[in-house]
Design a protein around this motif. Sequence first.
Motif, short mmCIF file in Angstrom:
data_model
loop_
_atom_site.label_atom_id
_atom_site.label_comp_id
_atom_site.label_asym_id
_atom_site.label_seq_id
_atom_site.Cartn_x
_atom_site.Cartn_y
_atom_site.Cartn_z
N ILE A 108 -9.93 0.71 3.26
CA ILE A 108 -9.63 1.84 2.39
C ILE A 108 -8.30 1.57 1.67
O ILE A 108 -7.33 1.13 2.30
CB ILE A 108 -9.51 3.16 3.18
CG1 ILE A 108 -10.78 3.41 3.99
CG2 ILE A 108 -9.25 4.33 2.23
CD1 ILE A 108 -11.99 3.76 3.19
N THR A 109 -8.25 1.82 0.39
CA THR A 109 -7.02 1.62 -0.35
C THR A 109 -5.96 2.64 0.07
O THR A 109 -6.24 3.56 0.84
CB THR A 109 -7.29 1.71 -1.86
OG1 THR A 109 -6.16 1.19 -2.56
CG2 THR A 109 -7.56 3.14 -2.31
N ARG A 110 -4.75 2.50 -0.46
CA ARG A 110 -3.63 3.35 -0.05
C ARG A 110 -3.65 4.68 -0.82
O ARG A 110 -2.80 4.95 -1.67
CB ARG A 110 -2.31 2.61 -0.27
CG ARG A 110 -2.21 1.31 0.52
CD ARG A 110 -0.81 0.73 0.45
NE ARG A 110 -0.72 -0.53 1.20
CZ ARG A 110 0.39 -1.00 1.73
NH1 ARG A 110 1.54 -0.33 1.61
NH2 ARG A 110 0.40 -2.16 2.38
N VAL A 111 -4.61 5.51 -0.48
CA VAL A 111 -4.82 6.75 -1.23
C VAL A 111 -3.60 7.67 -1.19
O VAL A 111 -3.11 8.10 -2.26
CB VAL A 111 -6.08 7.49 -0.72
CG1 VAL A 111 -6.21 8.86 -1.39
CG2 VAL A 111 -7.32 6.65 -0.99
N PRO A 112 -3.05 8.05 -0.04
CA PRO A 112 -1.92 8.98 -0.05
C PRO A 112 -0.70 8.40 -0.76
O PRO A 112 0.02 9.14 -1.45
CB PRO A 112 -1.64 9.25 1.43
CG PRO A 112 -2.33 8.17 2.19
CD PRO A 112 -3.48 7.74 1.34
N GLU A 113 -0.46 7.11 -0.61
CA GLU A 113 0.69 6.49 -1.28
C GLU A 113 0.52 6.51 -2.80
O GLU A 113 1.48 6.74 -3.53
CB GLU A 113 0.87 5.05 -0.78
CG GLU A 113 1.33 4.94 0.66
CD GLU A 113 0.20 5.03 1.68
OE1 GLU A 113 0.48 4.95 2.89
OE2 GLU A 113 -0.97 5.20 1.27
N LEU A 114 -0.70 6.27 -3.27
CA LEU A 114 -0.96 6.33 -4.71
C LEU A 114 -0.76 7.74 -5.24
O LEU A 114 -0.16 7.94 -6.30
CB LEU A 114 -2.38 5.84 -5.00
CG LEU A 114 -2.63 4.34 -4.82
CD1 LEU A 114 -4.14 4.06 -4.82
CD2 LEU A 114 -1.94 3.53 -5.90
N LEU A 115 -1.25 8.73 -4.50
CA LEU A 115 -1.07 10.12 -4.91
C LEU A 115 0.41 10.49 -4.93
O LEU A 115 0.89 11.14 -5.87
CB LEU A 115 -1.83 11.05 -3.97
CG LEU A 115 -3.36 10.99 -4.06
CD1 LEU A 115 -3.98 11.78 -2.91
CD2 LEU A 115 -3.87 11.54 -5.39
N ASP A 116 1.14 10.07 -3.91
CA ASP A 116 2.57 10.39 -3.85
C ASP A 116 3.34 9.71 -4.97
O ASP A 116 4.43 10.19 -5.36
CB ASP A 116 3.14 9.97 -2.49
CG ASP A 116 2.66 10.85 -1.35
OD1 ASP A 116 2.12 11.94 -1.63
OD2 ASP A 116 2.80 10.44 -0.18
N ALA A 117 2.80 8.62 -5.49
CA ALA A 117 3.43 7.92 -6.62
C ALA A 117 3.10 8.58 -7.96
O ALA A 117 3.55 8.11 -9.00
CB ALA A 117 3.01 6.46 -6.63
N GLY A 118 2.31 9.67 -7.90
CA GLY A 118 1.97 10.39 -9.12
C GLY A 118 0.77 9.85 -9.85
O GLY A 118 0.50 10.24 -11.00
N LEU A 119 -0.01 8.97 -9.20
CA LEU A 119 -1.19 8.39 -9.83
C LEU A 119 -2.43 9.19 -9.47
O LEU A 119 -2.50 9.84 -8.42
CB LEU A 119 -1.34 6.93 -9.38
CG LEU A 119 -0.22 6.02 -9.88
CD1 LEU A 119 -0.12 4.75 -9.04
CD2 LEU A 119 -0.42 5.67 -11.34
N LYS A 120 -3.42 9.15 -10.36
CA LYS A 120 -4.66 9.89 -10.15
C LYS A 120 -5.62 9.08 -9.29
O LYS A 120 -5.95 7.93 -9.62
CB LYS A 120 -5.32 10.20 -11.50
CG LYS A 120 -4.49 11.05 -12.44
CD LYS A 120 -4.39 12.49 -11.96
CE LYS A 120 -3.69 13.36 -13.00
NZ LYS A 120 -3.54 14.76 -12.54
#
Length: 419
Positions: free
Chosen positions: A295-307
Motif C-alpha cells: 500500500i502506498t503512503r496514503v496518510p503521508e500524501l494526504l498530510d502533504a496536501g496531495l489528493k
Amino acid sequence: MTKTLNAIVNARLAGKEGLHSLTINNGLFTEIQPQTSPVSATDHELDACENLVTSPFVEPHIHLDATLTAGEPRWNESGTLFEGIECWSERKALLSESDVTSRATQTLKLLAAHGVQYVRTHVDTTDPQLTALKAMVKVREQTANFIDLQIVAFPQEGIWSFPNGRELMEEAVRIGADVIGGIPHFEFTRDYGAESVRWLVELAHKNDLLVDVHCDEIDDPESRFLEVLAAEALRLDYGTRVTASHTCAMGSYNDAYCSRLFRLLKKSNIRFLSMPTESLHLQGRFDSYPKRRGITRVPELLDAGLKVAFGQDSIRDPWYPMGNGNMLRTLDVGLHACHMLGMNRIERCLELITDNGAAALNLKNYGIAPGQPARCAVLQGQNAYEVLLGQHPVLASVRDGNVLVQRAAVNPEADLLIT
C-alpha cells in the motif's frame, strides 16, 4: 419509471450542522437552506430521513474490459500481478465487442446501484485490433444516462516492450480515449520505462488529454518511475491533470529518499490513486516474513496536501477474484490497511471515494452547491462514522434531479429473532 425531484429534504451535509433542504430546478441544485425541524416530503421531494447526503461516489480506477472474467480461461493460483497478466493475455485473445460490451455494462450497472456515477476505466491497448477499446467507446455512449465514463488507453504489456505499442496508443487517441496510461515498471528495462513515461505525458499534453499511469505497482524499492512522472508533470505544468495509480513501491522506499521525493510531489501537485483491496491481495507475494502489503503512503500524501482517492481496480478478473461494486467496502479496507482509523481521519474519510476521486478525474461540475448538477447519494448514517460502521448500500442515488436508485434502510437489529 424515473422520478423527477424538485427538492431533497431532511438532509445532513458534511461540515454543516442540523438538517437542510436542497432545492432542484432543471436538473441543477438551486438553493440549500437550513431546516429548523424535520418536514414531510411531497410527491416530488426525496426524504433523506436525516441521513448524510454526499456527492456521488467516484470509481477512479477499474478495468471494465476484464471484469467478470475470473477463472477464464484459468485461475490465477499464485495471486501475483504477473500471473494475472499472463491469464489476461490468454483471455484477451477471446475478446469480442459483444463480450466486452455485455460485461462492462453489467459492471457499470452494479456500480451505479452502489451510488457510483463517475468511473474511469483502463482499457488494454496491447491488442492489435483494439477490440475492447472500440467496444468501450460505445459503452460510454450507451450508459451516459447513468454514468460518466472516462476511458484510459492502457498498454497492459508495455509501450516500448510491445510491438507497435506507440502506434496502438496513438490509434486509441484517434478512436476516443480520454486519458493516456502507462505501465513503466513492466517495461523490459528501466530505460524503456522512463522513456515510456516521458512519451506518454507528451502525447497527452499534445492532445489535451489527462494522464493516469500504473506507476511502480511492485514491491521493488528500486522501482522509481513516480519521480519521472512527477518531474514531467511539473515541467509541463500539468500536475492537476496527471494521476499516479498504485505507487506500491513507495511503501518500500526508505525515508531519506521519500523526503526528497515528497518535495517534488508537492511541487508537481499530481493526484494519487490507491487500490487497497487489490494491492493487499497482489503485493508481498515474493516476501517470506515480514510480508509487505504493497500500500502506498496514503496518510503521508494526504498530510502533504496531495489528493489521494481509493478505487476498486478489479471486480472478479484475473488479478482479483472478489469485488461487489460497493465503494464503502473499499474505503473500510483502505482505512484499516493504512492505519487511518483515528477519528480525525474517519470524519473526512468519504473524501477518499468522492471529492478526491473527482479531482483525479479532473471533474469541473462536481459537488453539492447551487448551480451544480443535482447529483448526489443518500447514505445510511448521520455522519461518516455511522456510514462507515454500517457499510450499507446507498439509500438513494440522484442524477440531474432524477432518482436512479432508491431502497429501504437496513436495520439488522430488526431481523433479530431473539429478544
